[in-house]
Design a protein around this motif. Structure first.
Motif, PDB file in Angstrom:
ATOM      1  N   GLY A  71     -10.308   4.659  -0.080  1.00  0.00           N
ATOM      2  CA  GLY A  71     -11.692   4.764  -0.522  1.00  0.00           C
ATOM      3  C   GLY A  71     -12.264   6.166  -0.472  1.00  0.00           C
ATOM      4  O   GLY A  71     -13.471   6.365  -0.630  1.00  0.00           O
ATOM      5  N   ASP A  72     -11.380   7.147  -0.268  1.00  0.00           N
ATOM      6  CA  ASP A  72     -11.844   8.536  -0.234  1.00  0.00           C
ATOM      7  C   ASP A  72     -12.220   9.034  -1.624  1.00  0.00           C
ATOM      8  O   ASP A  72     -13.000   9.981  -1.762  1.00  0.00           O
ATOM      9  N   VAL A  73     -11.644   8.432  -2.639  1.00  0.00           N
ATOM     10  CA  VAL A  73     -12.005   8.724  -4.033  1.00  0.00           C
ATOM     11  C   VAL A  73     -12.174   7.392  -4.755  1.00  0.00           C
ATOM     12  O   VAL A  73     -11.683   6.340  -4.300  1.00  0.00           O
ATOM     13  N   ASP A  74     -12.867   7.412  -5.890  1.00  0.00           N
ATOM     14  CA  ASP A  74     -13.143   6.183  -6.638  1.00  0.00           C
ATOM     15  C   ASP A  74     -12.137   5.943  -7.765  1.00  0.00           C
ATOM     16  O   ASP A  74     -12.026   4.822  -8.268  1.00  0.00           O
ATOM     17  N   ALA A  75     -11.437   6.990  -8.166  1.00  0.00           N
ATOM     18  CA  ALA A  75     -10.412   6.878  -9.201  1.00  0.00           C
ATOM     19  C   ALA A  75      -9.465   8.063  -9.042  1.00  0.00           C
ATOM     20  O   ALA A  75      -9.800   9.059  -8.382  1.00  0.00           O
ATOM     21  N   ILE A  76      -8.292   7.956  -9.631  1.00  0.00           N
ATOM     22  CA  ILE A  76      -7.346   9.069  -9.577  1.00  0.00           C
ATOM     23  C   ILE A  76      -6.707   9.267 -10.947  1.00  0.00           C
ATOM     24  O   ILE A  76      -6.559   8.323 -11.728  1.00  0.00           O
ATOM     25  N   PRO A 107      -0.186  15.495  -5.462  1.00  0.00           N
ATOM     26  CA  PRO A 107       0.070  14.232  -6.166  1.00  0.00           C
ATOM     27  C   PRO A 107       0.439  13.077  -5.245  1.00  0.00           C
ATOM     28  O   PRO A 107       0.006  11.943  -5.467  1.00  0.00           O
ATOM     29  N   GLN A 108       1.212  13.356  -4.196  1.00  0.00           N
ATOM     30  CA  GLN A 108       1.621  12.278  -3.298  1.00  0.00           C
ATOM     31  C   GLN A 108       0.478  11.745  -2.444  1.00  0.00           C
ATOM     32  O   GLN A 108       0.584  10.662  -1.849  1.00  0.00           O
ATOM     33  N   ASP A 109      -0.659  12.468  -2.387  1.00  0.00           N
ATOM     34  CA  ASP A 109      -1.804  12.027  -1.579  1.00  0.00           C
ATOM     35  C   ASP A 109      -2.855  11.272  -2.395  1.00  0.00           C
ATOM     36  O   ASP A 109      -3.813  10.737  -1.830  1.00  0.00           O
ATOM     37  N   LEU A 110      -2.684  11.239  -3.718  1.00  0.00           N
ATOM     38  CA  LEU A 110      -3.701  10.608  -4.562  1.00  0.00           C
ATOM     39  C   LEU A 110      -3.788   9.099  -4.334  1.00  0.00           C
ATOM     40  O   LEU A 110      -4.881   8.543  -4.178  1.00  0.00           O
ATOM     41  N   GLY A 111      -2.646   8.425  -4.321  1.00  0.00           N
ATOM     42  CA  GLY A 111      -2.639   6.987  -4.106  1.00  0.00           C
ATOM     43  C   GLY A 111      -3.251   6.577  -2.776  1.00  0.00           C
ATOM     44  O   GLY A 111      -4.156   5.724  -2.734  1.00  0.00           O
ATOM     45  N   PRO A 112      -2.807   7.165  -1.663  1.00  0.00           N
ATOM     46  CA  PRO A 112      -3.409   6.836  -0.363  1.00  0.00           C
ATOM     47  C   PRO A 112      -4.903   7.105  -0.312  1.00  0.00           C
ATOM     48  O   PRO A 112      -5.660   6.339   0.297  1.00  0.00           O
ATOM     49  N   ALA A 113      -5.366   8.192  -0.974  1.00  0.00           N
ATOM     50  CA  ALA A 113      -6.803   8.493  -0.984  1.00  0.00           C
ATOM     51  C   ALA A 113      -7.571   7.420  -1.745  1.00  0.00           C
ATOM     52  O   ALA A 113      -8.681   7.032  -1.352  1.00  0.00           O
ATOM     53  N   PHE A 152       3.886   7.414  -9.800  1.00  0.00           N
ATOM     54  CA  PHE A 152       2.860   7.033  -8.835  1.00  0.00           C
ATOM     55  C   PHE A 152       2.028   5.846  -9.333  1.00  0.00           C
ATOM     56  O   PHE A 152       1.614   4.995  -8.546  1.00  0.00           O
ATOM     57  N   GLY A 153       1.787   5.798 -10.653  1.00  0.00           N
ATOM     58  CA  GLY A 153       1.047   4.675 -11.204  1.00  0.00           C
ATOM     59  C   GLY A 153       1.793   3.370 -11.011  1.00  0.00           C
ATOM     60  O   GLY A 153       1.216   2.349 -10.608  1.00  0.00           O
ATOM     61  N   TYR A 154       3.091   3.388 -11.288  1.00  0.00           N
ATOM     62  CA  TYR A 154       3.910   2.194 -11.092  1.00  0.00           C
ATOM     63  C   TYR A 154       3.902   1.748  -9.633  1.00  0.00           C
ATOM     64  O   TYR A 154       3.765   0.547  -9.329  1.00  0.00           O
ATOM     65  N   GLN A 155       4.053   2.690  -8.720  1.00  0.00           N
ATOM     66  CA  GLN A 155       4.112   2.362  -7.293  1.00  0.00           C
ATOM     67  C   GLN A 155       2.815   1.709  -6.817  1.00  0.00           C
ATOM     68  O   GLN A 155       2.840   0.765  -6.011  1.00  0.00           O
ATOM     69  N   LEU A 156       1.686   2.183  -7.317  1.00  0.00           N
ATOM     70  CA  LEU A 156       0.407   1.574  -6.952  1.00  0.00           C
ATOM     71  C   LEU A 156       0.291   0.157  -7.515  1.00  0.00           C
ATOM     72  O   LEU A 156      -0.161  -0.768  -6.826  1.00  0.00           O
TER      73      LEU A 156
END
Length: 331
Positions: free
Chosen positions: A182-187, A172-178, A193-197
């Motif tokens: 641009g390693d993924v198109d959506a998470i 979960p902690q790697d989803l935002g950075p990915a 984590f949503g708030y932090q982004l």
């Protein structure tokens, strides 16, 4: 300590206490204080338990609770199963996945629900994307978790279950950075984590409308043996949680301040999701239906080697909860 004293005084007014010396005036011949360890996930979803501890509501009910913080319900569950803790907080997804492996635990009660905790998020788009824009795209998620179930449920609800997506499994902690890299198109990610982004990239984050797609519940769980032999303790714990929820309802600002200080989370971060939380004690058919739906999904998607869904009804132990709810009606 000054703040704690103020909150305690407010609480005593809210729940009909008999004075600031209530806890200290218990006579020596009363029943001894029970000790209990609760493995608690460090999330605002644990708010009623944190408030019951910080305002000494547990002590009012003659139970000495030690909170054992863990980052995630799966770690809380493991601590309970291995004997490090007596009770654990856990989402229904953790309960569902563990039920395929073992049946020696029991759900005592749900104490909070949210229908907007998980989010499907994209980054960097100037225009509002459509669901179909995810076709042939990479979506980051946490494998075999509510995060993955949420994606499948969202695509089904929006009529896009045949969409060709590539699932990318990450912690979960790697989803935002990915997502940002641009390693993924959506998470598919849960709060905070949503708030932090959104806070870090306010003009670049888009959240697909998904409120109501997935109803998360946070639950109190024990081993089967503990549920059988510590019924009296469980009644005390649930009564304390019930009173803490009353405090949350009557004094939301003070409640958020307590949680903010305990979890070291900014108040504006709490505000982001607080209105989505429904604090109440329950153990009802909606939880059972949710478990069955997720269980069927896990079997169909081969997230388990099991070929059939467990009978989740055998995991519910509402004896202590019924006592608390019925005594509340009498009051």
């Amino acid at each position: 300590m000054k703040k704690l004293a103020i909150y305690t005084a407010i609480l005593l007014l809210a729940i009909g206490g008999i004075g600031s010396g209530y806890y200290l005036s218990q006579s020596a011949d009363m029943e001894p204080t029970d000790k209990l360890r609760i493995a608690m996930s460090t999330t605002p979803l644990s708010a009623p338990i944190i408030i019951a501890r910080q305002l000494e509501i547990f002590k009012k009910h003659k139970i000495d609770v030690e909170l054992m913080p863990f980052r995630g319900g799966h770690l809380c569950f493991e601590a309970m199963i291995t004997g490090q803790a007596d009770l654990a907080t856990s989402s229904e997804s953790v309960v569902m996945f563990n039920s395929f492996e073992r049946q020696d635990f029991r759900l005592l009660a749900s104490f909070v629900e949210s229908d907007n905790d998980l989010k499907l998020i994209t980054y960097g788009t100037d225009e509002k994307p459509a669901i179909t824009d995810l076709n042939h795209r990479k979506i980051g998620m946490v494998k075999a978790s509510a995060s993955e179930f949420f994606v499948d449920a969202f695509l089904i609800i929006t009529g896009q279950h045949d969409l060709n997506i590539e699932k990318v499994y990450l912690p979960p902690q790697d989803l935002g950075p990915a997502l940002i890299a641009g390693d993924v198109d959506a998470i598919s990610v849960w709060e905070p984590f949503g708030y932090q982004l959104n806070r870090a990239h306010p003009d670049k984050i888009y959240q697909f409308p998904s409120k109501g797609t997935y109803n998360l519940s946070f639950n109190l769980v024990s081993t089967q043996q503990h549920a059988q032999s510590h019924y009296r303790q469980h009644v005390k714990v649930l009564k304390a949680i019930d009173e803490a929820q009353l405090f949350i309802a009557k004094y939301p600002l003070q409640a958020k301040q307590i949680i903010s200080e305990y979890l070291k989370v900014p108040l504006n971060e709490l505000e982001w999701t607080w209105s989505d939380y429904v604090f109440r004690l329950s153990l009802n058919n909606s939880l059972l239906s949710n478990l069955q739906t997720q269980g069927r999904w896990a079997v169909a998607r081969e997230k388990t080697i099991a070929l059939s869904v467990p009978d989740f009804r055998t995991l519910l132990n509402d004896k202590a909860l019924r006592h608390v709810l019925e005594s509340g009606k009498e009051d």
